[in-house]
Design a protein around this motif. Structure first.
Motif, PDB file in Angstrom:
ATOM      1  N   ILE A  77      64.325  66.035  43.555  1.00  0.00           N
ATOM      2  CA  ILE A  77      64.763  66.468  42.232  1.00  0.00           C
ATOM      3  C   ILE A  77      65.552  65.345  41.571  1.00  0.00           C
ATOM      4  N   ASP A  78      65.377  65.187  40.271  1.00  0.00           N
ATOM      5  CA  ASP A  78      66.162  64.219  39.517  1.00  0.00           C
ATOM      6  C   ASP A  78      67.610  64.689  39.468  1.00  0.00           C
ATOM      7  N   GLY A  79      68.479  63.997  40.176  1.00  0.00           N
ATOM      8  CA  GLY A  79      69.874  64.394  40.274  1.00  0.00           C
ATOM      9  C   GLY A  79      70.683  64.158  39.026  1.00  0.00           C
ATOM     10  N   HIS A  80      70.088  63.602  37.997  1.00  0.00           N
ATOM     11  CA  HIS A  80      70.792  63.391  36.734  1.00  0.00           C
ATOM     12  C   HIS A  80      70.203  64.236  35.604  1.00  0.00           C
ATOM     13  N   SER A  81      69.385  65.220  35.987  1.00  0.00           N
ATOM     14  CA  SER A  81      68.862  66.202  35.038  1.00  0.00           C
ATOM     15  C   SER A  81      69.451  67.557  35.367  1.00  0.00           C
ATOM     16  N   VAL A  82      70.409  68.003  34.557  1.00  0.00           N
ATOM     17  CA  VAL A  82      71.044  69.294  34.814  1.00  0.00           C
ATOM     18  C   VAL A  82      70.003  70.408  34.752  1.00  0.00           C
ATOM     19  N   GLU A  83      69.049  70.280  33.873  1.00  0.00           N
ATOM     20  CA  GLU A  83      68.015  71.313  33.731  1.00  0.00           C
ATOM     21  C   GLU A  83      67.172  71.437  35.002  1.00  0.00           C
ATOM     22  N   GLU A  84      66.705  70.294  35.528  1.00  0.00           N
ATOM     23  CA  GLU A  84      65.906  70.330  36.753  1.00  0.00           C
ATOM     24  C   GLU A  84      66.728  70.849  37.936  1.00  0.00           C
ATOM     25  N   LEU A  85      67.971  70.441  37.993  1.00  0.00           N
ATOM     26  CA  LEU A  85      68.841  70.888  39.081  1.00  0.00           C
ATOM     27  C   LEU A  85      69.052  72.399  39.027  1.00  0.00           C
ATOM     28  N   GLU A  86      69.337  72.925  37.833  1.00  0.00           N
ATOM     29  CA  GLU A  86      69.544  74.365  37.694  1.00  0.00           C
ATOM     30  C   GLU A  86      68.277  75.136  38.059  1.00  0.00           C
ATOM     31  N   ASN A  87      67.140  74.588  37.701  1.00  0.00           N
ATOM     32  CA  ASN A  87      65.869  75.218  38.048  1.00  0.00           C
ATOM     33  C   ASN A  87      65.704  75.282  39.567  1.00  0.00           C
ATOM     34  N   ALA A  88      65.990  74.164  40.241  1.00  0.00           N
ATOM     35  CA  ALA A  88      65.875  74.118  41.703  1.00  0.00           C
ATOM     36  C   ALA A  88      66.850  75.080  42.369  1.00  0.00           C
ATOM     37  N   PHE A  89      68.067  75.140  41.846  1.00  0.00           N
ATOM     38  CA  PHE A  89      69.064  76.047  42.427  1.00  0.00           C
ATOM     39  C   PHE A  89      68.644  77.505  42.248  1.00  0.00           C
ATOM     40  N   SER A  90      68.030  77.804  41.116  1.00  0.00           N
ATOM     41  CA  SER A  90      67.554  79.169  40.866  1.00  0.00           C
ATOM     42  C   SER A  90      66.503  79.565  41.894  1.00  0.00           C
TER      43      SER A  90
END
Length: 631
Positions: free
Chosen positions: A254-267
């Protein structure tokens, strides 16, 4: 000082959740600005914290802290976490005496779930927390954030091995700030990553397995074939199935500097209800050009100029002298090898690693392995020198006994950051190595005061002594040295008149403080002599006999009292019939909190002020020469 519009209004994770998507980039920018501003003044770990800003923001937007729990590995990357959990107003006190810590502290905030400071502990601690929740009926999530460097420590793999089959809300975030586990090339890996983090992928996978499990015989067979096929396909793409094999559901990279991608992964991870590993790729030092260019130099740094990134103070220290001296020895001796546990620059081995690549070994954050590996080298005639910080050597106690001392393998320990180190606090103070090594039979310990003493001790450790040998030295450089003290012995030195009745015994950098104390006492008409030990184990019997000739003896030790050299010295004095009074000043049964080195030594009464005060106080009391009077 920067102008902050959003950050001052963040008092808890609830405030982070209220922000709009448009405000998140501004928050991240303000956090980075604050990090650079404070660390430039206080020193600290800058690169790791700059790299996890978006990751930390996404965590606080996705989870319910403090109900959910988070454990930061090492904890040197938790500065953003502190800023988002009500500590913005105190952030300027970071790493200062009585200020907030540079590491997570449970007594500091309810948002800090576990005290950390050393590497590779997070998964073990978080898994323990997750099990405690399970036993108490708590369904909240538990998260461990661990870097790729910390994953080189064996404890992390022990924990992964134990935790992979856990069927509850347990998440490990692998913060990869160097490169992916395997290099991603082309569109297909990116596509596969996108697929794997989509909620529908997990739902389809879960539903398919549920349906297949209800088909007798054939369904079970097909499900097994699909699982095996998936493993082969994934192995071809990622070249790594380690975490799946351990039992984790792997998501990423996951791109660790994309809050959107991170939130998606956490979901997605939260819906798994089992052990999940999320592979996040970040850039160490992101957002501050000097740190991006040289992330290693800004990993842990003192005060620096923000505009240029240049340190505000630079002087030759013991680490540099050690590294240069070892290179000189290695030039004429092909048997000398250098070992480090992921601390090449910090221990002064950068030049050695370039000049003698085939004899330089960076084993990763694995001090236990480093010691036993060094013993293996020694067993076949090599001369290994393991350079390690005092606080990290603690992790290898069993190996020092079992593999080095018991096997009588000639391993040299270059123990850096010995004694008080200052603002990193309790987890990093190098005050236990002497007591630890003093308890191991057939071990030699040197603790020089000056650079020439370090060189002499290192030469003796490599070429004269046998078995396990330690040369320990403090952080920083030389302190006060009078003009008439021209040479430091490898054994012990005597400074001052032997005709007086009072003697100070000490070793390491405290000798410089004792010299200042001697001068101040002399101005008040009180004469003292100083016995400076360099080899503190075994203690030369001649040094004991010399001390026995004085009426009052003070031992000042920058280390733990229990098991220390002062206690050993007192026992030897008593055995030779000493009839005077003996007083010890050392670190009692406790930990030394964060503060500067000078502040710590003053608090412990181990600086020249404390020595003068102690000697004058005791000197004013009439003590009969009836033997040992204690501490």
């Amino acid at each position: 000082m920067g102008e902050y519009k959003i950050l001052p209004a963040i008092h808890s994770p609830k405030d982070v959740k209220r922000l709009s998507e448009e405000e998140i980039p501004q928050l991240c920018a303000e956090i980075r600005e604050k990090l650079v501003e404070v660390v430039s003044v206080n020193g600290g770990h800058l690169s790791p914290n700059l790299g996890v800003v978006e990751l930390t923001v996404a965590l606080h937007r996705s989870f319910r802290f403090p109900k959910d729990s988070i454990v930061w590995d090492v904890g040197h990357q938790s500065y953003t976490h502190k800023l988002l959990t009500g500590r913005y107003d105190k952030f300027d006190t970071l790493r200062l005496k009585d200020g907030i810590s540079g590491f997570p502290k449970t007594e500091e905030s309810i948002y800090d779930d576990f005290n950390t400071g050393h590497s590779s502990t997070s998964i073990s601690a978080a898994f323990g927390i997750a099990n405690a929740k399970l036993l108490s009926g708590d369904n909240s999530h538990t998260i461990a954030v661990i870097g790729d460097g910390s994953f080189t420590g064996g404890l992390a793999f022990e924990a992964v091995n134990n935790a992979g089959r856990f069927n509850k809300n347990f998440i490990v975030i692998l913060n990869d700030n160097k490169m992916s586990i395997s290099k991603n090339v082309g569109a297909f890996p990116r596509y596969l990553t996108t697929v794997r983090i989509q909620p529908w992928y997990i739902r389809v996978k879960r539903g398919t397995e549920k349906v297949l499990s209800k088909i007798p015989l054939v369904g079970r067979l097909v499900r097994g074939v699909l699982r095996r096929s998936k493993s082969r396909i994934k192995n071809m793409v990622y070249k790594n199935t380690l975490f799946d094999d351990f039992g984790f559901t792997y998501l990423g990279p996951i791109d660790g500097h994309s809050v959107e991608e991170l939130e998606n992964a956490f979901s997605v991870a939260k819906k798994e209800n089992k052990a999940v590993l999320i592979h996040v790729v970040t850039k160490k030092g992101k957002g501050y050009q000097p740190a991006e260019k040289s992330p290693g130099e800004f990993h842990g740094i003192g005060k620096f100029d923000i505009d240029s990134g240049e340190p505000l103070s630079s002087h030759k220290g013991f680490s540099a002298v050690f590294g240069k001296t070892l290179c000189e020895f290695a030039e004429d001796d092909s048997k000398i090898c250098a070992i480090t546990a992921a601390m090449t620059g910090g221990t002064g081995l950068t030049e050695f690693s370039k000049q003698y690549r085939n004899r330089f070994f960076d084993v990763g954050i694995a001090e236990e392995h480093a010691v036993t590996f060094g013993c293996g080298l020694a067993s076949k005639g090599m001369r290994p020198v393991f350079a390690v910080y005092s606080t990290f050597l603690q992790r290898a106690y069993d190996q020092l006994i079992h593999d080095a001392a018991l096997g009588n393998n000639h391993l040299v320990l270059a123990v850096d950051r010995a004694g008080i180190v200052g603002s990193d606090g309790e987890t990093h103070q190098g005050v236990f190595d002497v007591s630890m090594l003093n308890s191991i039979p057939q071990t030699t310990i040197y603790s020089p005061t000056y650079f020439d003493g370090l060189k002499s001790a290192l030469k003796s450790a490599i070429y004269v002594d046998d078995g396990l040998v330690s040369v320990r030295y403090p952080r920083g450089g030389e302190l006060y040295r009078p003009d008439d003290f021209t040479h430091e012995s490898v054994d012990f030195d005597i400074y001052g008149s032997e005709d007086c009745d009072m003697l100070i015994v000490t070793y390491g950098r405290l000798f410089s403080y004792a010299l200042r104390a001697k001068e101040r006492l002399a101005n008040e008409g009180i004469e003292v002599c100083i016995l400076k030990l360099c080899r503190i184990k075994p203690i030369n019997r001649k040094a004991i006999d010399f001390a026995a000739g004085f009426g009052k003896v003070w031992f000042f030790e920058e280390g733990i009292l229990n098991g220390g050299i002062a206690r050993t010295f007192s026992d030897m004095l008593n055995l030779c019939g000493f009839e005077g009074s003996y007083h010890i000043r050392a670190i009692r049964d406790g930990f030394v909190k964060q503060m500067s080195v000078d502040e710590a030594l003053h608090m412990l009464r181990l600086d020249s002020d404390g020595m003068v005060e102690n000697i004058k106080k005791r000197n004013s009391v009439h003590e009969k020469k009836t033997g040992y009077t204690g501490i």
